[in-house]
Design an enzyme around this catalytic site. Structure first.
Site, PDB file in Angstrom:
ATOM      1  N   THR A  45      67.924  38.798  21.371  1.00  8.59           N
ATOM      2  CA  THR A  45      68.534  39.307  20.135  1.00  8.59           C
ATOM      3  C   THR A  45      69.420  40.529  20.433  1.00  8.59           C
ATOM      4  O   THR A  45      70.287  40.870  19.637  1.00  8.59           O
ATOM      5  CB  THR A  45      67.450  39.708  19.101  1.00  8.59           C
ATOM      6  N   ASP A  81      66.761  37.071  34.965  1.00  8.35           N
ATOM      7  CA  ASP A  81      67.613  38.265  34.967  1.00  8.35           C
ATOM      8  C   ASP A  81      68.371  38.398  36.290  1.00  8.35           C
ATOM      9  O   ASP A  81      67.878  37.964  37.328  1.00  8.35           O
ATOM     10  CB  ASP A  81      66.739  39.500  34.705  1.00  8.35           C
ATOM     11  N   ASN A  88      71.278  40.757  23.259  1.00  6.35           N
ATOM     12  CA  ASN A  88      72.414  40.396  24.119  1.00  6.35           C
ATOM     13  C   ASN A  88      73.744  40.275  23.371  1.00  6.35           C
ATOM     14  O   ASN A  88      74.803  40.254  23.990  1.00  6.35           O
ATOM     15  CB  ASN A  88      72.115  39.106  24.903  1.00  6.35           C
ATOM     16  N   TRP A  89      73.698  40.235  22.028  1.00  5.05           N
ATOM     17  CA  TRP A  89      74.953  40.232  21.253  1.00  5.05           C
ATOM     18  C   TRP A  89      75.718  41.530  21.447  1.00  5.05           C
ATOM     19  O   TRP A  89      76.900  41.606  21.125  1.00  5.05           O
ATOM     20  CB  TRP A  89      74.658  40.048  19.751  1.00  5.05           C
ATOM     21  N   ARG A 119      74.498  41.071  38.153  1.00  8.33           N
ATOM     22  CA  ARG A 119      74.498  41.717  39.474  1.00  8.33           C
ATOM     23  C   ARG A 119      74.894  40.735  40.574  1.00  8.33           C
ATOM     24  O   ARG A 119      75.575  41.084  41.535  1.00  8.33           O
ATOM     25  CB  ARG A 119      73.124  42.344  39.763  1.00  8.33           C
TER      26      ARG A 119
END
Ligand code: IPE
Ligand code: IPE
Ligand code: MG
Length: 244
Positions: free
Chosen positions: A70, A24, A72-73, A28
């Site tokens: 799932t 992750d 992130n779409w 940023r």
């Protein structure tokens, strides 16, 4: 003694067999460097190459990385299509570029939502690396634990209907074997970068007894040294699995 200072190497027996990483912080990182988000993702992909090679070198057997969820779409079309472009590019060269020549590469998640070209590359790279006996690098792509469990429940229900399994025979092992991760042991350690302290729908069943390691480092900045720091932290934990 956990870190063998004289050999400058970890005790392989004590190291986690399976390390899972929630990669992750690409967005940023991009913001911090005033570059488009996709550049953050590209830099993050380079980090993955570096870290999976390093993990294999120090003796980690399995490394599983959360690359696309799932959820992130829901991101902008521009970001999703940028990610799909990168994914295709990296899959095409994964057998030599991702974790070294001897790595086996696997994919978990619901592949049906990807383009036929990406799906074909997933199958290709799995096939060409299937016999490799180095580190097993598993890419979680369109992966979500709830989706995975939903699929597992459906397939078990179908087996009951077909009469190939009885409801009484559905135990924890049968459930584990119905998950995308059926070929993997449970992760010993889960690392999440960028300071968030949540699972975000990653390996929820499999992480029942995993150790967690959180770091503020953004994924594109995560180094071999940071990985070693996570190993040190793991080696100092006392795992009990509910026993005394
Ligand atoms: C992780 O980085 C990569 C993916 C989820 C694809 P993010 O894109 O989530 O980065 P942040 O959280 O916005 O910094
Ligand atoms: C989790 O990160 C998914 C991946 C790293 C691929 P997200 O950035 O999507 O998760 P949230 O939105 O912070 O929970
Ligand atoms: Mg994020």
């Amino acid at each position: 003694m956990i870190f063998k200072k004289h050999t400058n190497a970890f005790d392989k027996e004590a190291l986690p067999k399976h390390v899972a990483i929630i990669m992750d912080g690409n967005g940023r990182w991009a913001k911090k460097h005033s570059v488009p988000r996709v550049v953050g993702h590209r830099t993050g992909a380079e980090t993955l190459k570096k870290i999976s090679k390093h993990a294999g070198k120090i003796g980690i057997k399995y490394i599983t990385v959360y690359a696309f969820s799932t959820e992130n779409w829901k991101r902008s079309e521009e970001e999703v299509s940028g990610l799909m472009g990168l994914l295709l590019h990296y899959l095409k060269t994964a057998e030599t570029e991702l974790a070294g020549d001897n790595a086996r590469i696997c994919v978990i998640g619901d592949r049906s939502r990807f383009s036929p070209e990406i799906q074909a590359e997933m199958t290709r790279v799995e096939n060409v690396t299937a016999e490799n006996d180095g580190v097993i690098v598993t890419l979680a792509l369109n992966y979500g634990s709830r989706d995975e469990m939903t699929h597992a429940v459906k397939s078990l229900a179908q087996k009951v209907l077909d009469g190939t399994i009885s409801p009484e025979a559905i135990d924890e092992k049968a459930i584990s074997e119905s998950l995308y991760t059926h070929f993997l042991p449970d992760p010993d350690l889960i690392i999440r970068t960028s300071g968030e302290m949540r699972l975000s729908n990653f390996l929820m069943w499999q992480s029942a007894y995993s150790e967690f390691y959180f770091t503020n480092k953004l994924w594109p900045d995560f180094s071999e040294k940071d990985f070693d720091a996570a190993m040190d932290a793991y080696l100092s934990r006392n795992r009990r699995f509910g026993g005394r």
